[in-house]
Write a protein that holds these residues in place. Structure first.
Motif, PDB file in Angstrom:
ATOM      1  N   ARG A 131      49.699 -44.316 -17.266  1.00  0.00           N
ATOM      2  CA  ARG A 131      49.769 -44.679 -15.793  1.00  0.00           C
ATOM      3  C   ARG A 131      48.637 -44.061 -15.021  1.00  0.00           C
ATOM      4  N   PHE A 132      48.047 -45.051 -14.285  1.00  0.00           N
ATOM      5  CA  PHE A 132      46.617 -44.666 -13.732  1.00  0.00           C
ATOM      6  C   PHE A 132      46.623 -45.538 -12.721  1.00  0.00           C
ATOM      7  N   GLY A 134      43.977 -44.725 -10.039  1.00  0.00           N
ATOM      8  CA  GLY A 134      42.400 -44.739  -9.497  1.00  0.00           C
ATOM      9  C   GLY A 134      41.806 -43.303  -9.642  1.00  0.00           C
ATOM     10  N   HIS A 135      40.485 -43.136  -9.505  1.00  0.00           N
ATOM     11  CA  HIS A 135      39.770 -41.923  -9.237  1.00  0.00           C
ATOM     12  C   HIS A 135      40.505 -41.076  -8.340  1.00  0.00           C
ATOM     13  N   THR A 136      40.758 -41.532  -7.359  1.00  0.00           N
ATOM     14  CA  THR A 136      41.257 -40.499  -5.922  1.00  0.00           C
ATOM     15  C   THR A 136      42.373 -39.649  -6.491  1.00  0.00           C
ATOM     16  N   GLU A 137      43.356 -40.738  -6.966  1.00  0.00           N
ATOM     17  CA  GLU A 137      44.570 -39.836  -7.508  1.00  0.00           C
ATOM     18  C   GLU A 137      44.238 -39.184  -8.930  1.00  0.00           C
ATOM     19  N   PHE A 138      43.520 -39.512  -9.677  1.00  0.00           N
ATOM     20  CA  PHE A 138      43.257 -38.743 -10.828  1.00  0.00           C
ATOM     21  C   PHE A 138      42.629 -37.297 -10.402  1.00  0.00           C
ATOM     22  N   PHE A 139      41.614 -37.274  -9.575  1.00  0.00           N
ATOM     23  CA  PHE A 139      40.835 -36.132  -9.223  1.00  0.00           C
ATOM     24  C   PHE A 139      41.949 -35.210  -8.496  1.00  0.00           C
ATOM     25  N   ALA A 140      42.585 -35.755  -7.582  1.00  0.00           N
ATOM     26  CA  ALA A 140      43.725 -34.897  -6.649  1.00  0.00           C
ATOM     27  C   ALA A 140      44.298 -34.300  -7.739  1.00  0.00           C
ATOM     28  N   GLU A 141      45.150 -35.043  -8.627  1.00  0.00           N
ATOM     29  CA  GLU A 141      46.207 -34.313  -9.413  1.00  0.00           C
ATOM     30  C   GLU A 141      45.456 -33.408 -10.197  1.00  0.00           C
TER      31      GLU A 141
END
Length: 334
Positions: A131-132, A134-141
């Motif tokens: 489950r992915f 985007g970049h923004t959400e990945f780095f936030a997590e």
């Protein structure tokens, strides 16, 4: 002699345009120590497709005071399978995520001064069963941070109250708490990252004509205006809610430093139509600097060596500007 900032550059989707753009970026004389976080052989093949000589150096974490154009350090992250330009393979999903993990963790550990990301293919990662969004959400997590997406050109900065949502889901996502959270982050980051002591933020309405006094929707009256008034009481300089169709006229632009749009396609077409090759994607709220291109993987161009690196170069330039501002005013950087 002053050492060059170490910028981690991720190549994004291996079958996309990113690896070739990274090679083009390395050919520029920008004063940065570029660290390509990707597969070394992938870069060699991309350089051959571009017809661009490249000197790849294994990164040992050391600093340098100079870099020759065409010189690129590499933090090797192996591919899952050899790329086929134009055809993303879910077998490389773990490779892509490993590059993002190395870049983010390296920034938080102080190995890199900033991250610059080339575009990735979200669908390919999801097709691998991961489950992915985007970049923004990945780095936030990864950073346990509350973030906001900003796209910026030399003439305009746009932030988003909601990002990758279906239009039907946007009204329910525009809440008092959500607007308060986003505007506080934008205000703080305009001060810390951009050095604006008293930032002026224009806020767009959700509905046509900003609701026209409730005749075209009540979100402005019931949610947006009360949220703005409460933040004005805290000292924020907020303009709006403004009708989106007139908010970008030149006479109004002089009155604000950034715009908060309610949804993705409300403001980004204006920005991209004006400065597609000079627009940079930033993630506000992270404990590190992250910039990116404002375009996708361009699968139709991948493998041709003809991709335009302008947006990646602009993203690297902005990262360097933000790093320099942070170095000059570390106490003011959030």
């Amino acid at each position: 002699m002053q050492t060059l900032p170490r910028l981690a550059i991720t190549a994004g989707e291996p079958a996309g345009i990113g690896p070739e753009l990274l090679i083009r970026l390395a050919a520029t004389p920008l004063a940065a120590n570029f660290i390509a976080v990707t597969d070394r052989a992938l870069l060699e093949r991309a350089a051959a497709r571009c017809g661009q000589p490249i000197e790849l150096i294994d990164d040992d974490g050391s600093d340098t005071a100079m870099r020759r154009p065409g010189q690129l350090r590499v933090r090797h992250v192996p591919l899952g399978t050899t790329e086929q330009p134009g055809t993303p393979d879910p077998a490389n999903a773990h490779h892509v995520l490993a590059t993002l993990t190395e870049a983010a963790d390296g920034c938080m550990a102080g190995r890199y001064a900033a991250i610059v990301t080339a575009p990735l293919q979200k669908s390919s990662i999801n097709e691998a069963g991961i489950r992915f969004s985007g970049h923004t959400e990945f780095f936030a997590e990864r950073a346990h941070a509350d973030v906001v997406m900003m796209l910026a050109s030399p003439e305009l900065r746009v932030t988003l109250a909601t990002t990758h949502l279906p239009l039907s889901a946007v009204p329910a996502a525009i809440t008092h708490d959500a607007l308060t959270r986003v505007l506080r982050i934008v205000h703080r980051e305009l001060q810390g990252k951009f050095g604006l002591l008293e930032p002026r933020i224009a806020v767009l309405g959700l509905n046509p004509h900003a609701g026209e006094g409730g005749h075209l929707g009540r979100e402005e009256l019931d949610t947006i205006i009360p949220a703005l008034d409460a933040l004005r009481a805290e000292g924020m300089d907020l303009l709006g809610p403004l009708p989106a169709d007139t908010a970008f006229v030149p006479s109004l632009r002089e009155r604000y430093d950034a715009v908060l749009a309610m949804y993705h396609d409300q403001a980004l077409p204006v920005l991209k139509s004006e400065a597609f090759d000079r627009t940079v994607n930033l993630t506000l709220g992270l404990p590190f600097i992250r910039t990116s291109v404002d375009h996708g993987t361009a699968l139709d161009l991948a493998g041709t060596g003809r991709g335009d690196p302008s947006s990646l170069i602009a993203a690297a330039r902005m990262a360097l500007e933000l790093v320099a501002r942070r170095s000059a005013h570390p106490q003011g950087h959030s």
